[in-house]
Design an enzyme around this catalytic site. Sequence first.
Site, short mmCIF file in Angstrom:
data_model
loop_
_atom_site.label_atom_id
_atom_site.label_comp_id
_atom_site.label_asym_id
_atom_site.label_seq_id
_atom_site.Cartn_x
_atom_site.Cartn_y
_atom_site.Cartn_z
N GLU A 244 10.09 -9.57 3.46
CA GLU A 244 10.19 -10.44 4.16
C GLU A 244 10.47 -11.65 3.80
OE1 GLU A 244 7.93 -7.21 5.18
OE2 GLU A 244 7.68 -8.37 3.30
N HIS B 5 -3.74 -5.14 8.92
CA HIS B 5 -2.70 -5.08 9.64
C HIS B 5 -3.92 -5.40 10.98
CE1 HIS B 5 -1.64 -1.29 6.69
NE2 HIS B 5 -0.30 -1.58 7.04
#
Length: 364
Positions: free
Chosen positions: A98, A168
Amino acid sequence: MCFSIQPSVAHGGQELTHNNGEFIEEKEFIVYKTGEFRDTTKMNMMQAINNAMDITLKNDPTSVLFGEDVGFGGVFRCSLGLQEKYGKDRVFNTPLCEQGIAGFGIGVATAGATAIAEIQFADYIFPAFDQIVNEAAKARYRSGGQYDCGALTIRAPCGAVGHGGLYHSQSPEAFFAHAPGLRIVVPRGPIAAKGLLLSCIREKDPCIFLEPKILYRSATEDVPTGDYTLPLGKAQVLMEGDAATLIGWGTQIHVLLEVAQMAETNLGIKCEVIDLMSILPWDEETVCNSVKKTGRCLVSHEAPLTSGFGAELAATIQEECFLHLEAPIARVTGWDAPFPHVFEPFYLPDKWRCYQALHDLINY
């Protein structure tokens, strides 16, 4: 041709501005009578986001879309079919890094191209935090306006989905709201998602576009097939009322709309429901005008209570509306704990928690 749709606080709809033609208001959307906006199609939010990126890739030859697995459509299929249409040079997978995704996007944008970066889940964005808040957010300021990375939009699926658990399901908007130079946007449905995403892509400051993943396929709307934008930094009044102001964004808007209907049925009161839409900057004028009218305010979000963005709203409302308040500002949020898996229903600010908070506000 691109039209711009402006929100209207007066009726909760939207105003489409153009130099000619007639306009018809239909529910929450204005359809351009003789032009591009007479053509609409049923889309869910995933399809609307895909359509916005398709328009960008078609009309902007410098634009590129990249992230983990976007080449085959991404985990949620938001980029489905775009690599086949525009080639691997413009729609491509990245390594599982990321920080690298954000850093590459900053480089692409500062070089003058349009970068659309996808972070597979908003929970994964934290390794890129330094790149986003220390580089992307500060590029224009530190260069004295000589260059910027405003052509960078970072998309990230966020929020609860029913089975995500602690890695998540998070809502990280408050972390980034502390960094001047960014814009943070959260849509509630397909029409808003397409218009806001196109605005973010064309914005002169870098944008973080948080997509409530549970809304991707939950409902469809008649979305214009053409190119349109919605203004950043503007809230929408979805329901008018005088008993209390209910403020949220993303998934929580649908909860608050249900709460407002419950309150009208059970308590005989009308609440004003505001979709903030933009977290940074946020529409202080619309919010404060509403609270001055109603005298009561409830803010709801999925992120934890402490230092959630609701705290910023509460502080500003207290400063600006103090003499109009009839009760303390209420916040209904996630808990100050990691997001649970099997206990998710107890973590979320559902309609029952919000309704109870509203009941307490009214009877304060």
